[in-house]
Design an enzyme around this catalytic site. Structure first.
Site, PDB file in Angstrom:
ATOM      1  N   THR A 129       0.822  -1.208   0.000  1.00 56.10           N
ATOM      2  CA  THR A 129       0.000   0.000   0.000  1.00 56.10           C
ATOM      3  C   THR A 129       0.858   1.261   0.000  1.00 56.10           C
ATOM      4  OG1 THR A 129      -1.464   1.306   1.430  1.00 56.10           O
ATOM      5  CG2 THR A 129      -0.122  -0.326   2.522  1.00 56.10           C
ATOM      6  N   ASP A 130       0.311   2.333  -0.547  1.00 53.23           N
ATOM      7  CA  ASP A 130       1.025   3.624  -0.504  1.00 53.23           C
ATOM      8  C   ASP A 130       1.109   4.172   0.922  1.00 53.23           C
ATOM      9  OD1 ASP A 130      -1.623   4.383  -0.130  1.00 53.23           O
ATOM     10  OD2 ASP A 130      -1.656   5.858  -1.754  1.00 53.23           O
ATOM     11  N   GLU A 131       0.319   3.597   1.841  1.00 55.47           N
ATOM     12  CA  GLU A 131       0.335   4.130   3.212  1.00 55.47           C
ATOM     13  C   GLU A 131       1.684   3.942   3.898  1.00 55.47           C
ATOM     14  OE1 GLU A 131      -3.021   3.726   5.709  1.00 55.47           O
ATOM     15  OE2 GLU A 131      -4.376   3.268   4.067  1.00 55.47           O
ATOM     16  N   TYR A 153      -1.277  -0.285  11.069  1.00 56.98           N
ATOM     17  CA  TYR A 153      -1.502  -1.023   9.807  1.00 56.98           C
ATOM     18  C   TYR A 153      -0.365  -0.731   8.831  1.00 56.98           C
ATOM     19  CZ  TYR A 153      -3.160  -1.570   4.984  1.00 56.98           C
ATOM     20  OH  TYR A 153      -3.240  -1.875   3.642  1.00 56.98           O
ATOM     21  N   LYS A 157       2.576  -3.203   7.213  1.00 49.65           N
ATOM     22  CA  LYS A 157       2.782  -3.402   5.769  1.00 49.65           C
ATOM     23  C   LYS A 157       4.218  -3.014   5.387  1.00 49.65           C
ATOM     24  CE  LYS A 157       0.186  -4.602   3.058  1.00 49.65           C
ATOM     25  NZ  LYS A 157      -0.280  -5.928   2.578  1.00 49.65           N
TER      26      LYS A 157
HETATM   27  P1  NAD Z   1      -9.578  -7.419   2.725  1.00 48.68           P
HETATM   28  O1  NAD Z   1      -9.536  -7.115   4.170  1.00 48.68           O
HETATM   29  O2  NAD Z   1     -10.836  -7.204   1.958  1.00 48.68           O
HETATM   30  O3  NAD Z   1      -9.154  -8.950   2.461  1.00 48.68           O
HETATM   31  C1  NAD Z   1      -8.122  -9.571   3.165  1.00 48.68           C
HETATM   32  C2  NAD Z   1      -8.286 -11.071   2.963  1.00 48.68           C
HETATM   33  O4  NAD Z   1      -7.188 -11.720   3.627  1.00 48.68           O
HETATM   34  C3  NAD Z   1      -9.565 -11.636   3.566  1.00 48.68           C
HETATM   35  O5  NAD Z   1     -10.180 -12.522   2.662  1.00 48.68           O
HETATM   36  C4  NAD Z   1      -9.078 -12.376   4.803  1.00 48.68           C
HETATM   37  O6  NAD Z   1      -9.905 -13.480   5.167  1.00 48.68           O
HETATM   38  C5  NAD Z   1      -7.687 -12.808   4.368  1.00 48.68           C
HETATM   39  N1  NAD Z   1      -6.789 -13.055   5.510  1.00 48.68           N
HETATM   40  C6  NAD Z   1      -6.573 -12.227   6.582  1.00 48.68           C
HETATM   41  N2  NAD Z   1      -5.706 -12.809   7.434  1.00 48.68           N
HETATM   42  C7  NAD Z   1      -5.329 -13.996   6.881  1.00 48.68           C
HETATM   43  C8  NAD Z   1      -4.461 -15.032   7.266  1.00 48.68           C
HETATM   44  N3  NAD Z   1      -3.761 -14.962   8.426  1.00 48.68           N
HETATM   45  N4  NAD Z   1      -4.307 -16.102   6.461  1.00 48.68           N
HETATM   46  C9  NAD Z   1      -5.004 -16.180   5.299  1.00 48.68           C
HETATM   47  N5  NAD Z   1      -5.872 -15.235   4.874  1.00 48.68           N
HETATM   48  C10 NAD Z   1      -6.030 -14.152   5.662  1.00 48.68           C
HETATM   49  O7  NAD Z   1      -8.384  -6.590   2.093  1.00 48.68           O
HETATM   50  P2  NAD Z   1      -8.244  -5.900   0.657  1.00 48.68           P
HETATM   51  O8  NAD Z   1      -8.798  -4.533   0.716  1.00 48.68           O
HETATM   52  O9  NAD Z   1      -8.744  -6.856  -0.364  1.00 48.68           O
HETATM   53  O10 NAD Z   1      -6.656  -5.767   0.569  1.00 48.68           O
HETATM   54  C11 NAD Z   1      -5.877  -6.817  -0.015  1.00 48.68           C
HETATM   55  C12 NAD Z   1      -4.417  -6.416   0.030  1.00 48.68           C
HETATM   56  O11 NAD Z   1      -4.237  -5.202  -0.699  1.00 48.68           O
HETATM   57  C13 NAD Z   1      -3.882  -6.136   1.435  1.00 48.68           C
HETATM   58  O12 NAD Z   1      -2.584  -6.668   1.524  1.00 48.68           O
HETATM   59  C14 NAD Z   1      -3.858  -4.618   1.539  1.00 48.68           C
HETATM   60  O13 NAD Z   1      -2.848  -4.196   2.413  1.00 48.68           O
HETATM   61  C15 NAD Z   1      -3.574  -4.232   0.111  1.00 48.68           C
HETATM   62  N6  NAD Z   1      -4.079  -2.905  -0.317  1.00 48.68           N
HETATM   63  C16 NAD Z   1      -5.380  -2.559  -0.128  1.00 48.68           C
HETATM   64  C17 NAD Z   1      -5.859  -1.333  -0.598  1.00 48.68           C
HETATM   65  C18 NAD Z   1      -7.311  -0.929  -0.434  1.00 48.68           C
HETATM   66  O14 NAD Z   1      -7.670   0.198  -0.809  1.00 48.68           O
HETATM   67  N7  NAD Z   1      -8.185  -1.787   0.071  1.00 48.68           N
HETATM   68  C19 NAD Z   1      -4.980  -0.453  -1.247  1.00 48.68           C
HETATM   69  C20 NAD Z   1      -3.639  -0.829  -1.418  1.00 48.68           C
HETATM   70  C21 NAD Z   1      -3.206  -2.066  -0.957  1.00 48.68           C
END
Ligand code: NAD
Length: 348
Positions: A129-131, A153, A157
């Site tokens: 993430t950009d965060e 968080y 990351k």
């Molecule tokens: P989300 O919370 O919707 O999904 C996370 C998934 O990971 C869920 O299905 C959860 O059950 C699974 N999970 C959590 N802990 C686990 C574990 N210990 N073992 C196996 N599975 C596990 O998240 P998202 O928004 O889909 O984000 C996905 C990725 O993208 C993350 O790594 C996040 O940091 C990154 N990201 C998100 C955004 C955003 O805007 N949402 C932006 C940039 C990066």
């Protein structure tokens, strides 16, 4: 021979989009891959997110934890590529209690990396993430900008990014790290700003806006994010970080105004809530590296993407209604008129 791709967190918002698209043939470089989804189905994981591809012969779902070393080792045998989405992803929860963030985001990533080295996995894409860069008043972060995370968080990351890059340097694992801006789209868990606000507004409830509402974010459709990840997976240089973004920069108040208009509501639906600790003021990634090297550019115009997203939540009440109960933070009242809901205008 068809490649086997392990997608962690494939039942979450972004991971499930990636899996649905990959299996629908949207990523020519990964076409024909067999996909194994490994997901612990935490409160944020939802098998229904994979319903559109449930019967696809190229999909296998494994309910399990990325911290489970024995399971991960078994799954990685014969795997060509890992695309690692699994994470605890909600900033507000990391402020309430960061332990699950350190466990999954740091230890879980290290467990996967270690097992990937042992199984001689050819490619490992770590989705970040950009965060991790912190907050920037003007201009945009290039990939080499120092990591200055502010929330637990973001710190978890950043730790996992450093671990992933160290595994490349130490063990030669072909790691790429992606760092994306705020995503929006269908199937996003209704604790995040856009689905929370949309579902509240269509139900006639109010929406909680943090502080002065002037925190600014770059909003990118999940489809553009996942296309960028697919490009990095296929053609990214090992050991490199690629920013993904180039969406539309908006203050939280501007975003709220768009949602109010799309839902036929006005500013009287906005409830101001106390700003959160260490709330980053502005995020902005420089995407010139991925554009130049891999030909990436975002495709979904924001107005179209947001309108389609609001329509999706309107038409898929059966998907989100049961999740809103789960969305309440520990100790928080449910979202709604006159209640305090700390899950405010944050994206992730
Ligand atoms: P989300 O919370 O919707 O999904 C996370 C998934 O990971 C869920 O299905 C959860 O059950 C699974 N999970 C959590 N802990 C686990 C574990 N210990 N073992 C196996 N599975 C596990 O998240 P998202 O928004 O889909 O984000 C996905 C990725 O993208 C993350 O790594 C996040 O940091 C990154 N990201 C998100 C955004 C955003 O805007 N949402 C932006 C940039 C990066």
């Amino acid at each position: 021979m068809t490649m086997r791709v392990l997608v962690t967190g494939g039942a979450g918002f972004i991971g499930s989009h990636f899996v649905r698209e990959l299996l629908s043939g949207a990523y020519p470089d990964l076409d024909g891959s067999r996909v194994v989804v490994l997901d612990a189905l935490t409160y944020a994981g939802n098998p229904a997110n994979l319903d559109p591809v449930r019967d696809h012969p190229g999909l296998e779902f494994v309910h399990g934890d990325i911290c489970d070393r024995e399971l991960v080792g078994r799954l990685l045998a014969g795997t060509g590529m890992v695309v690692h989405f699994a994470a605890e992803s909600h900033v507000d929860r990391s402020i309430a209690d960061a332990s699950a963030f350190v466990r999954t985001n740091v230890l879980g990533t290290q467990t996967l990396l270690q097992a990937a080295v042992e199984a001689e996995v050819a490619r490992f894409v770590h989705v970040s993430t950009d965060e991790v860069y912190g907050s920037i008043d003007s201009g945009s972060w290039p990939e080499e900008h120092p990591l200055l995370p502010n929330s637990p968080y973001a710190a978890s990351k950043a730790s996992s990014d450093l671990m992933a890059l160290a595994f490349h340097r130490t063990h030669g694992l072909e790691v790429c790290v992606t760092r994306c801006s705020n995503n929006y789209g269908p199937y996003q868990f209704p604790e995040k700003a856009i689905p929370l606000f949309t579902t509240n507004l269509v139900d006639g409830l109010d929406v909680p806006l943090y502080g002065d509402g002037l925190n600014s974010r770059d909003w990118l459709h999940v489809d553009d994010h996942c296309r960028g990840i697919a490009l990095v997976a296929a053609k990214g240089r090992a050991g490199e970080v690629y920013n993904i973004g180039g969406g539309t920069e908006l203050t939280n108040l501007e975003l709220t105004d768009h949602l109010l208009e799309l839902c036929g509501r006005d500013r009287s639906a906005v409830r101001r809530v106390t700003d959160r600790a260490a709330h980053d003021r502005r995020y902005s990634v420089d995407i010139s590296k991925i554009s130049r090297e891999l030909g990436y550019e975002p495709r979904v115009p924001f107005a179209e993407g947001l309108a389609a997203t609001v329509t999706w939540y309107r038409e898929n009440r059966a998907w989100w209604e049961p999740l809103k109960e789960r969305a309440a933070l520990p100790g928080a009242a449910a979202a709604g008129r006159g209640t305090e809901q700390p899950a405010g205008a944050r994206a992730h």
